[in-house]
Enzyme design. Structure first.
Site, PDB file in Angstrom:
ATOM      1  CG  LEU A   1      -2.299  -0.391   2.908  1.00 23.75           C
ATOM      2  CD1 LEU A   1      -2.504  -1.608   2.001  1.00 23.75           C
ATOM      3  CD2 LEU A   1      -2.911   0.853   2.285  1.00 23.75           C
ATOM      4  CG  HIS A   2       1.567  -4.042   6.847  1.00 25.67           C
ATOM      5  ND1 HIS A   2       1.512  -3.690   8.172  1.00 25.67           N
ATOM      6  CD2 HIS A   2       0.909  -5.231   6.748  1.00 25.67           C
ATOM      7  CE1 HIS A   2       0.861  -4.614   8.857  1.00 25.67           C
ATOM      8  NE2 HIS A   2       0.473  -5.558   8.014  1.00 25.67           N
TER       9      HIS A   2
END
Length: 309
Positions: free
Chosen positions: A238-239
């Protein structure tokens, strides 16, 4: 705190915007778009859709740079799908983008507010920011902080063996920003690769009893198919949301001030972030570089905020 999100949505970019919209600690002044995950026209449509999903179509969306400063455009439709929003169908936006260009909006917003009042969340290539800093040098002492999802140290690269996507797409812009003297917090792959979007975590978001939670879960399930296949797992990193999560709960993250430079001369390592983690050089420490996160607490915060819609 007042923030502007500079973005190339992207499913996880949309989650970042939604977290900012629903958090009372944050006043989102506007969203600026840039070519990256998808072209800038599609990115602008996606940003408008996100603002409508979040119930804030009144907040301006400003279209920005169509291409990197010096290099040919690169996209990530192999990850995000053709539109960048595959996985959940949203209606076409009723609202339209502001006539003001993203670079003009960035400059005007910073110059009209007190020194240090505005934080910029850069979650796409930094073309707009570099253009703004170049056009108005006063921004270098007026922007409060740039919080960027970009770069890597031990995790090296995700678009080439040596480069993270946002930096690689416009390394020359990233170099300008990192050399600007503006305080910078960087959320690199070292952090984002620890926030695994497991099936259980996505089920938790899907079970939120409103429209937003299930849409986010469907988006992320689609986006993370690419990494799930690559890594043989039930999800992926998850960026971009880490930028807003850090603003909300900085104690969830650990890192230190270091010097970071961007490679712009070598095709082999183009866009690599050279992180002086051990202080080997005498170069100034220009980045708060974060490497660890309390992952379960971060997902708790995401679920709690999305439940507020």
């Amino acid at each position: 705190m007042k923030i502007i999100i500079d973005t190339d949505p992207g499913q996880d970019d949309a989650l970042t915007i939604l977290l900012a919209l629903v958090s009372p600690e944050i006043e989102l002044l506007g969203v600026t778009t840039v070519s990256g995950n998808v072209d800038v026209d599609q990115a602008t449509i996606n940003a408008l859709k996100t603002m409508e999903l979040g119930g804030r179509p009144d907040i301006p969306v400003c279209r920005g740079a169509e291409r990197p400063l010096l290099r040919a455009p690169v996209n990530a439709t192999h990850v995000h799908g053709r539109t960048g929003f595959e996985g959940a169908d949203l209606p076409e936006p009723v609202t339209v983008a502001s006539p003001e260009h993203a670079v003009d909006f960035l400059i005007r917003s910073v110059m009209e507010n007190p020194v240090g009042a505005i934080t910029i969340c850069a979650i796409g290539p930094m073309t707009n920011l570099a253009l703004a800093l170049s056009r108005e040098p006063a921004l270098r002492t007026r922007i409060g902080r740039i919080v960027t999802m970009s770069g890597a140290f031990s995790e090296v690269g995700n678009i080439t063996p040596s480069a993270e996507f946002n930096i690689y797409v416009d390394p020359h812009a990233a170099a300008i920003v990192l050399e600007s003297g503006v305080p910078i917090t960087m959320l690199p792959l070292d952090v984002t690769h620890t926030l695994h979007t497991s099936a259980a975590r996505m089920a938790r978001l899907a079970a939120i009893p409103n429209r937003v939670g299930p849409v986010v879960a469907d988006w992320l399930r689609f986006e993370k198919r690419f990494e799930a296949n690559k890594y043989g797992t039930d999800g992926g990193p998850l960026h971009d949301p880490n930028t807003v999560l850090w603003l909300l709960k900085p104690d969830l993250y650990r890192g230190r001030e270091v010097n970071v430079r961007v490679e712009t001369g070598s095709e082999l390592t183009m866009g690599m972030t050279v992180v002086d983690w051990w202080g080997i050089s005498d170069l100034p420490k220009n980045v708060m570089f974060l490497r660890k996160c309390e992952v379960d607490a971060a997902y708790d915060l995401i679920a709690e905020r999305l439940a507020r819609f």
